[in-house]
Scaffold this active site. Structure first.
Site, mmCIF file in Angstrom:
data_model
loop_
_atom_site.group_PDB
_atom_site.id
_atom_site.type_symbol
_atom_site.label_atom_id
_atom_site.label_comp_id
_atom_site.label_asym_id
_atom_site.label_seq_id
_atom_site.Cartn_x
_atom_site.Cartn_y
_atom_site.Cartn_z
ATOM 1 N N GLU A 155 -38.828 -37.746 -26.289
ATOM 2 C CA GLU A 155 -38.219 -36.527 -26.842
ATOM 3 C C GLU A 155 -37.567 -35.695 -25.743
ATOM 4 O OE1 GLU A 155 -41.705 -35.282 -29.015
ATOM 5 O OE2 GLU A 155 -41.467 -37.030 -30.312
ATOM 6 N N GLY A 181 -43.942 -41.106 -34.394
ATOM 7 C CA GLY A 181 -43.879 -40.193 -35.533
ATOM 8 C C GLY A 181 -43.319 -40.827 -36.801
ATOM 9 N N ASN A 207 -51.164 -35.732 -27.575
ATOM 10 C CA ASN A 207 -49.917 -35.025 -27.266
ATOM 11 C C ASN A 207 -49.631 -34.117 -28.453
ATOM 12 O OD1 ASN A 207 -47.337 -34.153 -26.757
ATOM 13 N ND2 ASN A 207 -46.357 -36.148 -26.967
ATOM 14 N N TRP A 208 -49.965 -32.854 -28.281
ATOM 15 C CA TRP A 208 -49.810 -31.907 -29.398
ATOM 16 C C TRP A 208 -48.345 -31.597 -29.701
ATOM 17 C CZ3 TRP A 208 -53.922 -27.429 -28.534
ATOM 18 C CH2 TRP A 208 -55.208 -27.967 -28.646
ATOM 19 N N GLY A 239 -49.890 -38.706 -30.843
ATOM 20 C CA GLY A 239 -49.191 -37.504 -31.300
ATOM 21 C C GLY A 239 -49.866 -36.951 -32.546
ATOM 22 N N GLY A 240 -49.308 -37.282 -33.703
ATOM 23 C CA GLY A 240 -49.769 -36.729 -34.977
ATOM 24 C C GLY A 240 -51.273 -36.763 -35.165
ATOM 25 N N SER A 276 -47.454 -43.794 -33.309
ATOM 26 C CA SER A 276 -48.179 -43.923 -34.572
ATOM 27 C C SER A 276 -49.532 -44.614 -34.431
ATOM 28 C CB SER A 276 -47.316 -44.629 -35.625
ATOM 29 O OG SER A 276 -46.139 -43.879 -35.882
ATOM 30 N N HIS A 309 -41.242 -38.248 -21.587
ATOM 31 C CA HIS A 309 -41.441 -38.531 -23.011
ATOM 32 C C HIS A 309 -40.061 -38.733 -23.653
ATOM 33 C CE1 HIS A 309 -42.382 -38.082 -27.230
ATOM 34 N NE2 HIS A 309 -43.638 -38.378 -26.908
HETATM 35 P P1 PGA Z 1 -47.105 -40.184 -32.671
HETATM 36 O O1 PGA Z 1 -46.524 -39.634 -31.281
HETATM 37 O O2 PGA Z 1 -48.524 -40.639 -32.395
HETATM 38 O O3 PGA Z 1 -47.038 -39.024 -33.607
HETATM 39 O O4 PGA Z 1 -46.237 -41.338 -33.079
HETATM 40 C C1 PGA Z 1 -46.836 -40.231 -30.050
HETATM 41 C C2 PGA Z 1 -46.094 -39.538 -28.944
HETATM 42 O O5 PGA Z 1 -44.935 -39.152 -29.138
HETATM 43 O O6 PGA Z 1 -46.628 -39.360 -27.840
#
Ligand code: PGA
Length: 248
Positions: free
Chosen positions: A96, A171, A9-10, A230-231, A209, A94
């Site tokens: 967010e 994150g 997930n960029w 994500g990251g 994470s 998601h």
């Molecule tokens: P993260 O994000 O791996 O940076 O914690 C995961 C996501 O939000 O899909």
């Protein structure tokens, strides 16, 4: 047996030049992976990804889709438009989007429905906040979020992918322990089994994470069928290590 899926997930990261570097590095090392591998990119870059990945094993997805079908919805992107660009997956719900864009369980359920109708697999994200976990509400929250999607999508439910993403782990560098994650995945699995005779084939990903160091122990849990990354999906080497961990 369920095949594993590792999906990047960029988020709102990337540029034409950076995407090209990242995609070419991933593709070069990917070959024929033992699991499914996808990247969910900002919508503007779908055409670029389609062009660069058309002949590789790397699949691609979007990060959001409209709950509407077509028409006067300025700024929205429909599921059929995503389909035009070869999109196989779309993230829905998601945290967010739920947090910053006010997406409710019902809107998330509709988005999943639009994706399914267009032949795109929705990756339905659920997860509790830290306050909800600390007040013992984890099960209640994730079950409520998933229930809305099950209710709206009925017999199509076996076509979705679920991602359990504890909000406090996204994150932050704080990962759920494999046992904490498995406990929630087992709950979600039971809820899916109660809703569909085909539920054993639904992949339930863990996100929050996940990285090269912790991927193996998370992915060895019986109900963790992959990761939403994500990251660590922004660095080819890290992403590829996670793919390798999912391929055993
Ligand atoms: P993260 O994000 O791996 O940076 O914690 C995961 C996501 O939000 O899909």
């Amino acid at each position: 047996m369920r095949s594993k899926l590792i999906a990047g997930n960029w988020k709102m990261n990337g540029s034409l030049a950076a995407n090209q570097d990242l995609l070419l590095s991933i593709e070069k090392a990917l070959g024929a992976p033992a699991c499914k591998v996808a990247v969910c990119v900002p919508a503007l870059y779908l055409a670029q990804v389609q062009h660069l990945c058309a002949s590789s094993a790397l699949l691609w997805g979007a990060q959001d889709v409209s709950a509407q079908e077509i028409g006067a919805y300025t700024g929205e992107i429909s599921a059929t438009m995503l389909r035009d660009f070869g999109v196989r997956y779309v993230l829905v719900g998601h945290s967010e989007r739920r947090q910053y864009h006010g997406e409710t369980d019902d809107v998330v359920a509709l988005k999943a429905q639009r994706a399914l109708a267009a032949g795109i697999t929705p990756i339905v994200c659920v997860g509790e906040t830290l306050a909800q976990r600390e007040s013992g509400k984890t099960a209640e929250v994730v079950k409520r979020q998933l229930a809305a999607v099950i209710h709206t999508n009925g017999h199509c439910i076996s076509e979705i992918v679920v991602a359990y993403e504890p909000v406090w782990a996204i994150g932050t560098g704080k990962t759920a322990t494999p046992e904490q994650a498995q406990e929630v995945h087992a709950l979600l699995r039971a809820q899916l089994v109660a809703a569909s005779t085909q539920a054993e084939r639904i992949a339930i990903l863990y996100g929050g994470s996940m990285n090269a160091a912790n991927a193996s122990s998370l992915l060895s849990q019986p109900d963790i069928d992959g990761g939403l990354i994500g990251g660590a999906s922004l660095k080819a080497a890290d992403f590829l290590s996670i793919v390798a961990a999912a391929s055993h």
